[in-house]
Design a protein around this motif. Structure first.
Motif: not given
Length: 341
Positions: A44, A47-48, A50, A97, A112-114, A258
């Motif tokens: 990732g 902010g995101w 995979r 999620h 979406h994750a920090e 990305e």
């Protein structure tokens, strides 16, 4: 009023495969077995993330006295029953999620994750079962270098793509008998030590079925941990089998999008199509390539693999392109090219 576009017609063999798996799933559930998630290492950025995994009904795993899986033949990796369109809960920190697996049970979703840079953990859960821990490597915004490596005949001697040899290695050979390519673990480890925070990605045309075997192989032979991008075996909507070349190019292009500021060192071999794939990608995304390192198959390996791929034209003005028979040779040449100290 315009009519809605027709949905793509699914290949008849894909429909047959799906019905077969549904029948197997129903039979297994009647015997009291349930689904689980096999997590694969993802990646990732700011902010995101995979997330990657697969929902399967798997047979009990036999273990030896040391706790390691005992005498695992390749075919055992393919007996799990994929659970189509399973609903999976992904918990990252305090956020929850929900994602849905595809027809082959594969989970491949961006959430979406920090998360802080480096290896981070989260959990998968399916059908209310206990959560399964998963990992992903988060690339910092300041990172400018990454390593991407093929697997077959690049880090592991497999003698692909000759069909009989490939089938023998995939389905028959005990995983403990697989042989690493000399010097490759040291090369990859040195690259990542020189570039702290660089992502390590193993991109292979191998099936997701062998991901657990591959992770154990890499760990056993001291290869650095990395994210995995494999593919699902079997038919697609419009063809008998997935295209390995398309799989690799699609993921390379995705990584370039990305991580637009990362320059990748692309490592492969001359037994399949790596040179052609890397050459095409370098032409499309010259700013995303720091160099190409091609492992040349030994003469005996080239015979088993059905010969070598033809040399591809490439511009050394874009990035260095080196070739050697093992990791030590590649390490020396990458040092001369200024990629490795």
């Amino acid at each position: 009023m315009a009519s809605a576009p027709l949905a793509p017609r699914i290949h008849w063999f894909a429909r047959l495969e799906h019905r077969f798996h549904v029948w197997r799933e129903g039979r297994a559930r009647r015997r009291g077995r349930s689904a689980t998630v096999l997590p694969f290492p993802g990646y990732g950025g700011p902010g995101w993330v995979r997330v990657l995994g697969r929902v399967l009904i798997v047979p009990p795993l036999r273990k030896g006295d040391d706790g390691e899986p005992a005498s695992i033949r390749g075919w055992r990796s393919f007996v799990g029953i994929p659970v189509s369109f399973a609903k999976v809960t992904v918990t990252i920190g305090d956020s929850v999620h929900h994602v849905v697996a595809d027809r082959g049970g594969v989970i491949d979703s961006v959430i979406h994750a920090e998360l802080e840079p480096g290896w981070q953990t989260f959990t998968f859960s399916v059908e209310g079962k206990d959560p399964i821990e998963a990992t992903a490597f988060i690339v910092a915004e300041s990172t400018r270098f990454g390593v991407l490596s093929d697997v077959d005949d690049t880090v592991m001697v497999t003698a692909l793509p000759r069909p009989f040899i490939a089938a023998w290695n995939s389905f028959v050979v005990d995983e403990h008998a697989r042989i690493p390519v000399p010097g490759m673990a040291v090369l990859l480890d040195q690259l990542l030590r020189q570039h702290p925070g660089a992502p390590m990605i193993y991109l292979s045309t191998g099936a997701w079925n062998v991901a657990p075997t591959l992770r154990r192989f890499l760990g056993r032979h001291l290869f650095p941990a990395g994210s995995m991008l494999l593919t699902d075996w079997g038919p697609t909507h419009d063809r008998w089998f997935r295209s390995g070349r398309d799989h690799k190019l699609t993921n390379l292009r995705r990584l370039a999008t990305e991580f637009p500021h990362v320059k990748w060192l692309l490592i492969g071999d001359d037994g399949q199509h790596d040179e052609a794939i890397y050459s095409e990608f370098m032409e499309e995304h010259p700013d995303s390539v720091s160099g190409v390192a091609i492992r040349r198959l030994l003469p005996a390996e080239a015979v088993l693999a059905g010969g070598r791929a033809g040399r591809e034209p490439h511009s050394e003005d874009v990035a260095p392109w080196v070739s050697a028979e093992d990791g030590a040779g590649l390490r020396d040449l990458l040092g001369e090219a200024g990629i490795l100290d």
